[in-house]
Scaffold this active site. Structure first.
Site, mmCIF file in Angstrom:
data_model
loop_
_atom_site.group_PDB
_atom_site.id
_atom_site.type_symbol
_atom_site.label_atom_id
_atom_site.label_comp_id
_atom_site.label_asym_id
_atom_site.label_seq_id
_atom_site.Cartn_x
_atom_site.Cartn_y
_atom_site.Cartn_z
ATOM 1 N N SER A 17 4.201 2.208 8.191
ATOM 2 C CA SER A 17 3.893 1.299 7.080
ATOM 3 C C SER A 17 5.116 0.984 6.235
ATOM 4 O O SER A 17 5.913 1.868 5.920
ATOM 5 C CB SER A 17 2.816 1.897 6.196
ATOM 6 O OG SER A 17 1.569 1.743 6.827
ATOM 7 N N HIS A 34 0.815 -1.221 0.000
ATOM 8 C CA HIS A 34 0.000 0.000 0.000
ATOM 9 C C HIS A 34 0.851 1.276 0.000
ATOM 10 O O HIS A 34 0.324 2.364 -0.191
ATOM 11 C CB HIS A 34 -1.040 -0.006 1.133
ATOM 12 C CG HIS A 34 -0.511 0.325 2.491
ATOM 13 N ND1 HIS A 34 -0.164 -0.623 3.420
ATOM 14 C CD2 HIS A 34 -0.289 1.508 3.089
ATOM 15 C CE1 HIS A 34 0.241 -0.034 4.522
ATOM 16 N NE2 HIS A 34 0.188 1.265 4.347
ATOM 17 N N ASP A 48 0.220 -7.527 1.412
ATOM 18 C CA ASP A 48 0.648 -6.127 1.458
ATOM 19 C C ASP A 48 2.177 -6.013 1.402
ATOM 20 O O ASP A 48 2.819 -5.642 2.373
ATOM 21 C CB ASP A 48 0.090 -5.477 2.727
ATOM 22 C CG ASP A 48 0.174 -3.968 2.691
ATOM 23 O OD1 ASP A 48 0.490 -3.414 1.619
ATOM 24 O OD2 ASP A 48 -0.061 -3.336 3.741
#
Ligand SMILES: *[C@@H]1O[C@H](CO)[C@@H](O)[C@H](O)[C@H]1NC(C)=O
Ligand SMILES: *[C@@H]1O[C@H](CO)[C@@H](O)[C@H](O)[C@H]1NC(C)=O
Ligand SMILES: *[C@@H]1O[C@H](CO)[C@@H](O)[C@H](O)[C@H]1NC(C)=O
Length: 278
Positions: free
Chosen positions: A231, A75, A133
């Site tokens: 992230s 992402h 992811d």
């Protein structure tokens, strides 16, 4: 598709906030990820950590796995998958070897960015949960390894319940600073937080949407949480990369729920295939 919503006033459900956080990332390139209650650290203790900068601002974390390749979250890369954007160094580049956000160390342009072909967001109770992811980035000039720049090897086996791990990043580390989130409020110095791996079945009971491509971890104390950490950044256990910071429920430092990482053991075959790293 990109709508800006105030994260603090849209508290309909916890889950909804995941959607909002992700949109926020996609639209503005700011990371919702944060390490809450961690401690300042030095890049020489985590020399595999890199910062993925978008338009010159820290956007995501990543881990060096070879002289040419970085692993990050799907992402972090998926929203910019047109070759026009991805290969434009003004937009996306890697900073290695720096303890501090957006300065020092070594900048690398990116020559290739590959998102896992199964990467997608599962719609779950109105929230988008990232699955598979993971993405890899090839730097156009190889990393020169030193005390502050080193690769980390990827684990072959998923970590076990209770294993000690550490997550690092430049995400927001003070939850009270979140209202009016902006890149300027991110810590300048790299943060680290010790966490413990959470049994996958237990994690599934708490978060419901846990797949084989995910591994969970949580900090021992409430108000201490890697949350989304940062992230794309590294979760390391026993000296190996075991996870890539992926997602968490919002307010996670408050709820004590685990945060979720892409499971490196499960995804490494794909990483090896596309990077040629054995
Ligand atoms: C990303 O790539 C896919 C496949 O090439 C394409 O269908 C999609 O439109 C791209 N997304 C963006 C935002 O450019
Ligand atoms: C990255 O690419 C830009 C534009 O081509 C160039 O000016 C810059 O020197 C490159 N940076 C590095 C570290 O190679
Ligand atoms: C977090 O930020 C608030 C507001 O600036 C401050 O009062 C508080 O002391 C900070 N907490 C920590 C742990 O840094």
């Amino acid at each position: 598709m990109c709508s800006f919503r105030d994260q603090e006033t849209t508290l309909d459900t916890m889950l909804r906030l995941i959607t909002i956080s992700l949109l926020f990332t996609i639209c503005f390139g700011f990371k919702q990820g944060r390490i809450v209650g961690g401690h300042s650290t030095d890049i020489t203790k985590h020399p595999y950590q890199v910062s993925l900068e978008m338009n010159g601002l820290h956007n995501c974390g990543g881990s060096i796995i070879s002289p040419d390749w970085v692993v990050t979250a799907g992402h972090c890369v998926a929203p910019v998958n047109t070759s026009l954007i991805i290969y434009n160094p003004i937009i996306l580049r890697v900073r290695a070897g720096s303890t501090y956000r957006e300065k020092g160390g070594y900048l690398h342009n990116i020559s290739k960015a590959i998102v896992h072909p199964y990467y997608r967001e599962i719609l779950f109770m109105g929230a988008d949960i990232p699955e598979y992811d993971v993405a890899v980035l090839k730097v156009d000039t190889p990393f020169l390894f030193n005390d502050a720049v080193k690769p980390i090897s990827m684990t072959h086996v998923s970590p076990s319940d209770g294993d000690a791990a550490v997550v690092t990043g430049w995400g927001v580390f003070n939850y009270t600073l979140r209202p009016g989130y902006s890149n300027k409020k991110l810590p300048s110095q790299l943060q680290a937080l010790d966490v413990g791996i959470v049994d996958q079945q237990e994690c599934k009971r708490e978060l419901l949407v846990i797949t084989d491509q995910m591994v969970c971890a949580s900090a021992p104390e409430t108000f201490q949480d890697a949350c989304n950490g940062d992230s794309g950044g590294p979760l390391v256990s026993k000296g190996k990369l075991v996870g890539v910071v992926s997602w968490a429920f919002d307010l996670c430092a408050m709820t004590g729920r685990p945060e979720v990482y892409a499971d490196v053991a499960n995804l490494r075959k794909w990483i090896e295939l596309v990077t040629g790293i054995a």
